[in-house]
Scaffold this motif. Sequence first.
Motif, PDB file in Angstrom:
ATOM      1  N   SER A   1       0.828  -1.200   0.000  1.00 40.96           N
ATOM      2  CA  SER A   1       0.000   0.000   0.000  1.00 40.96           C
ATOM      3  C   SER A   1       0.868   1.258   0.000  1.00 40.96           C
ATOM      4  CB  SER A   1      -0.891  -0.006   1.240  1.00 40.96           C
ATOM      5  OG  SER A   1      -1.617   1.199   1.298  1.00 40.96           O
ATOM      6  N   LEU A   2       0.544   2.171  -0.917  1.00 38.28           N
ATOM      7  CA  LEU A   2       1.229   3.461  -0.992  1.00 38.28           C
ATOM      8  C   LEU A   2       0.231   4.580  -0.709  1.00 38.28           C
ATOM      9  CD1 LEU A   2       3.232   2.919  -4.316  1.00 38.28           C
ATOM     10  CD2 LEU A   2       4.167   2.898  -1.988  1.00 38.28           C
ATOM     11  N   ALA A   3       0.721   5.640  -0.069  1.00 33.65           N
ATOM     12  CA  ALA A   3      -0.174   6.760   0.236  1.00 33.65           C
ATOM     13  C   ALA A   3      -0.552   7.537  -1.020  1.00 33.65           C
ATOM     14  CB  ALA A   3       0.507   7.690   1.237  1.00 33.65           C
ATOM     15  N   GLY A   4       0.323   7.471  -2.032  1.00 33.61           N
ATOM     16  CA  GLY A   4       0.046   8.210  -3.267  1.00 33.61           C
ATOM     17  C   GLY A   4       0.690   9.581  -3.267  1.00 33.61           C
ATOM     18  N   ARG A   5       1.776   9.743  -2.513  1.00 38.05           N
ATOM     19  CA  ARG A   5       2.431  11.057  -2.425  1.00 38.05           C
ATOM     20  C   ARG A   5       3.263  11.375  -3.666  1.00 38.05           C
ATOM     21  NH1 ARG A   5      -0.563  11.136   1.262  1.00 38.05           N
ATOM     22  NH2 ARG A   5      -0.102  11.327   3.468  1.00 38.05           N
ATOM     23  N   THR A   6       3.863  10.351  -4.295  1.00 40.08           N
ATOM     24  CA  THR A   6       4.699  10.629  -5.463  1.00 40.08           C
ATOM     25  C   THR A   6       3.939  10.276  -6.736  1.00 40.08           C
ATOM     26  OG1 THR A   6       5.725   8.486  -5.129  1.00 40.08           O
ATOM     27  CG2 THR A   6       6.969  10.349  -4.370  1.00 40.08           C
TER      28      THR A   6
ATOM     29  N   GLY B   1      -5.093   6.701   0.859  1.00 37.08           N
ATOM     30  CA  GLY B   1      -5.440   6.445   2.257  1.00 37.08           C
ATOM     31  C   GLY B   1      -6.606   5.470   2.376  1.00 37.08           C
ATOM     32  N   PHE B   2      -6.729   4.885   3.565  1.00 31.61           N
ATOM     33  CA  PHE B   2      -7.802   3.914   3.820  1.00 31.61           C
ATOM     34  C   PHE B   2      -9.040   4.599   4.396  1.00 31.61           C
ATOM     35  CE2 PHE B   2      -3.829   1.580   4.071  1.00 31.61           C
ATOM     36  CZ  PHE B   2      -4.095   0.449   3.313  1.00 31.61           C
ATOM     37  N   GLY B   3      -8.858   5.831   4.865  1.00 31.40           N
ATOM     38  CA  GLY B   3      -9.959   6.507   5.550  1.00 31.40           C
ATOM     39  C   GLY B   3      -9.840   6.285   7.054  1.00 31.40           C
ATOM     40  N   GLY B   4      -8.637   6.548   7.579  1.00 32.62           N
ATOM     41  CA  GLY B   4      -8.427   6.456   9.027  1.00 32.62           C
ATOM     42  C   GLY B   4      -8.408   5.025   9.517  1.00 32.62           C
TER      43      GLY B   4
ATOM     44  N   ALA C   1       5.779  -0.968   7.139  1.00 33.25           N
ATOM     45  CA  ALA C   1       7.149  -0.647   6.683  1.00 33.25           C
ATOM     46  C   ALA C   1       7.187   0.798   6.193  1.00 33.25           C
ATOM     47  CB  ALA C   1       7.589  -1.620   5.603  1.00 33.25           C
ATOM     48  N   THR C   2       6.403   1.666   6.829  1.00 33.79           N
ATOM     49  CA  THR C   2       6.385   3.075   6.414  1.00 33.79           C
ATOM     50  C   THR C   2       7.589   3.805   7.018  1.00 33.79           C
ATOM     51  OG1 THR C   2       4.950   3.692   8.266  1.00 33.79           O
ATOM     52  CG2 THR C   2       3.872   3.126   6.181  1.00 33.79           C
ATOM     53  N   HIS C   3       7.733   5.044   6.615  1.00 32.53           N
ATOM     54  CA  HIS C   3       8.864   5.873   7.060  1.00 32.53           C
ATOM     55  C   HIS C   3       8.732   6.185   8.559  1.00 32.53           C
ATOM     56  CE1 HIS C   3      11.364   9.531   7.253  1.00 32.53           C
ATOM     57  NE2 HIS C   3      12.000   8.988   6.228  1.00 32.53           N
TER      58      HIS C   3
HETATM   59  P1  NAP Z   1       1.251   9.928   7.772  1.00 33.75           P
HETATM   60  O1  NAP Z   1       1.285  11.375   8.105  1.00 33.75           O
HETATM   61  O2  NAP Z   1       1.538   8.958   8.854  1.00 33.75           O
HETATM   62  O3  NAP Z   1      -0.138   9.522   7.140  1.00 33.75           O
HETATM   63  C1  NAP Z   1      -1.120  10.445   6.711  1.00 33.75           C
HETATM   64  C2  NAP Z   1      -2.203   9.682   6.016  1.00 33.75           C
HETATM   65  O4  NAP Z   1      -1.728   9.191   4.752  1.00 33.75           O
HETATM   66  C3  NAP Z   1      -2.637   8.432   6.766  1.00 33.75           C
HETATM   67  O5  NAP Z   1      -3.581   8.754   7.765  1.00 33.75           O
HETATM   68  C4  NAP Z   1      -3.184   7.572   5.639  1.00 33.75           C
HETATM   69  O6  NAP Z   1      -4.483   8.016   5.257  1.00 33.75           O
HETATM   70  C5  NAP Z   1      -2.262   7.910   4.496  1.00 33.75           C
HETATM   71  N1  NAP Z   1      -1.141   6.967   4.375  1.00 33.75           N
HETATM   72  C6  NAP Z   1       0.129   7.101   4.829  1.00 33.75           C
HETATM   73  N2  NAP Z   1       0.887   6.076   4.463  1.00 33.75           N
HETATM   74  C7  NAP Z   1       0.084   5.254   3.749  1.00 33.75           C
HETATM   75  C8  NAP Z   1       0.305   4.030   3.083  1.00 33.75           C
HETATM   76  N3  NAP Z   1       1.510   3.422   3.057  1.00 33.75           N
HETATM   77  N4  NAP Z   1      -0.761   3.474   2.436  1.00 33.75           N
HETATM   78  C9  NAP Z   1      -1.967   4.066   2.430  1.00 33.75           C
HETATM   79  N5  NAP Z   1      -2.218   5.234   3.048  1.00 33.75           N
HETATM   80  C10 NAP Z   1      -1.207   5.824   3.693  1.00 33.75           C
HETATM   81  O7  NAP Z   1       2.239   9.624   6.558  1.00 33.75           O
HETATM   82  P2  NAP Z   1       3.187  10.607   5.722  1.00 33.75           P
HETATM   83  O8  NAP Z   1       4.271  11.074   6.621  1.00 33.75           O
HETATM   84  O9  NAP Z   1       2.345  11.581   4.992  1.00 33.75           O
HETATM   85  O10 NAP Z   1       3.831   9.557   4.707  1.00 33.75           O
HETATM   86  C11 NAP Z   1       3.082   9.120   3.587  1.00 33.75           C
HETATM   87  C12 NAP Z   1       3.846   8.029   2.877  1.00 33.75           C
HETATM   88  O11 NAP Z   1       5.115   8.516   2.460  1.00 33.75           O
HETATM   89  C13 NAP Z   1       4.090   6.796   3.720  1.00 33.75           C
HETATM   90  O12 NAP Z   1       3.838   5.671   2.900  1.00 33.75           O
HETATM   91  C14 NAP Z   1       5.554   6.895   4.101  1.00 33.75           C
HETATM   92  O13 NAP Z   1       6.151   5.608   4.242  1.00 33.75           O
HETATM   93  C15 NAP Z   1       6.137   7.667   2.927  1.00 33.75           C
HETATM   94  N6  NAP Z   1       7.279   8.522   3.305  1.00 33.75           N
HETATM   95  C16 NAP Z   1       7.130   9.432   4.309  1.00 33.75           C
HETATM   96  C17 NAP Z   1       8.208  10.215   4.659  1.00 33.75           C
HETATM   97  C18 NAP Z   1       8.106  11.213   5.788  1.00 33.75           C
HETATM   98  O14 NAP Z   1       9.117  11.856   6.093  1.00 33.75           O
HETATM   99  N7  NAP Z   1       6.955  11.360   6.433  1.00 33.75           N
HETATM  100  C19 NAP Z   1       9.427  10.072   3.980  1.00 33.75           C
HETATM  101  C20 NAP Z   1       9.533   9.124   2.952  1.00 33.75           C
HETATM  102  C21 NAP Z   1       8.443   8.360   2.626  1.00 33.75           C
HETATM  103  P3  NAP Z   1      -5.808   7.362   5.858  1.00 33.75           P
HETATM  104  O15 NAP Z   1      -5.895   7.836   7.267  1.00 33.75           O
HETATM  105  O16 NAP Z   1      -6.873   7.864   4.960  1.00 33.75           O
HETATM  106  O17 NAP Z   1      -5.635   5.863   5.790  1.00 33.75           O
END
Ligand code: NAP
Length: 253
Positions: A30-35, A49-52, A71-73
Amino acid sequence: MNILILGGTTEARVLAGALAGRADLTVTLSLAGRTAKPLPQGVPTRVGGFGGVDGLIEYLRAEKIGALVDATHPFAQIISENAARAAEACGVPFLALRRPAWAKMDGDQWIEAGSVASAVAALGQAPRRVFLALGRKEIAPFTAAPQHTYLVRSVDPIDPPLAVPHAIYLTARGPFSEADDRALLERHRIDVIVAKNSGGDASYGKIAAARAMRLPVVMLRRPSLSEAPSVETVDAVVAWLDHALTAAAVRGV
Ligand code: NAP
């Protein structure tokens, strides 16, 4: 067994690669869709996102997930907390893959900061040339310090740009070597770096280069996460999954 990996990191991709092709596992990442254009992950992906926590619980049940790996960051605090809570609510075996934080070494000049706002304050009043090694979502507070010149490197373009008079944007995807990062810091006459204590090798080049060049690093501390079972390596996750499979077979699941 159906496995869900919450990804967005190099480790998640490596783990997916290690599990791809195994006949005893159906793996989804699962990817958040950031890139905009994520790298191929080696297994089927779902994006967004899954919706919380409730949405994640629903997903785990609907997809009959037998084990969940976060395995998220290390700075992705919300999804990590949601994952632990959802797994507990569904009784799904859960493991977090957490790379160790970088440790300060002799020669490092780190100024540790607990938040992005304190990192901005740590830069001080006098104009500096700052390498901002943070994510797109995190850099807005630097508009409060428009006297500095910022070099911003991100995977996708920063849009809208930072509302400061002096900013340079680079798009690039890691890993970055120490030699390349040193050349970048020299080329842009950087005198301070702002970074997250992400851990791992892919983004350590700038930290090693800063040490060699005697540059200060404003280092953001990791957010603290609730206690959850965790390991530090991909191999340890694979071993845990094998154990979970055996346990499920014994239970006749
Ligand atoms: P976050 O603040 O913990 O999450 C915000 C929301 O994004 C979550 O509530 C969830 O939405 C959604 N989300 C995050 N990771 C997801 C995943 N792997 N699959 C599906 N939904 C996801 O996360 P973030 O810091 O924005 O990071 C987003 C993604 O970028 C992650 O996958 C992380 O591994 C990657 N990343 C983050 C960083 C960083 O510095 N934060 C750096 C490199 C990579 P819902 O509540 O709707 O489910």
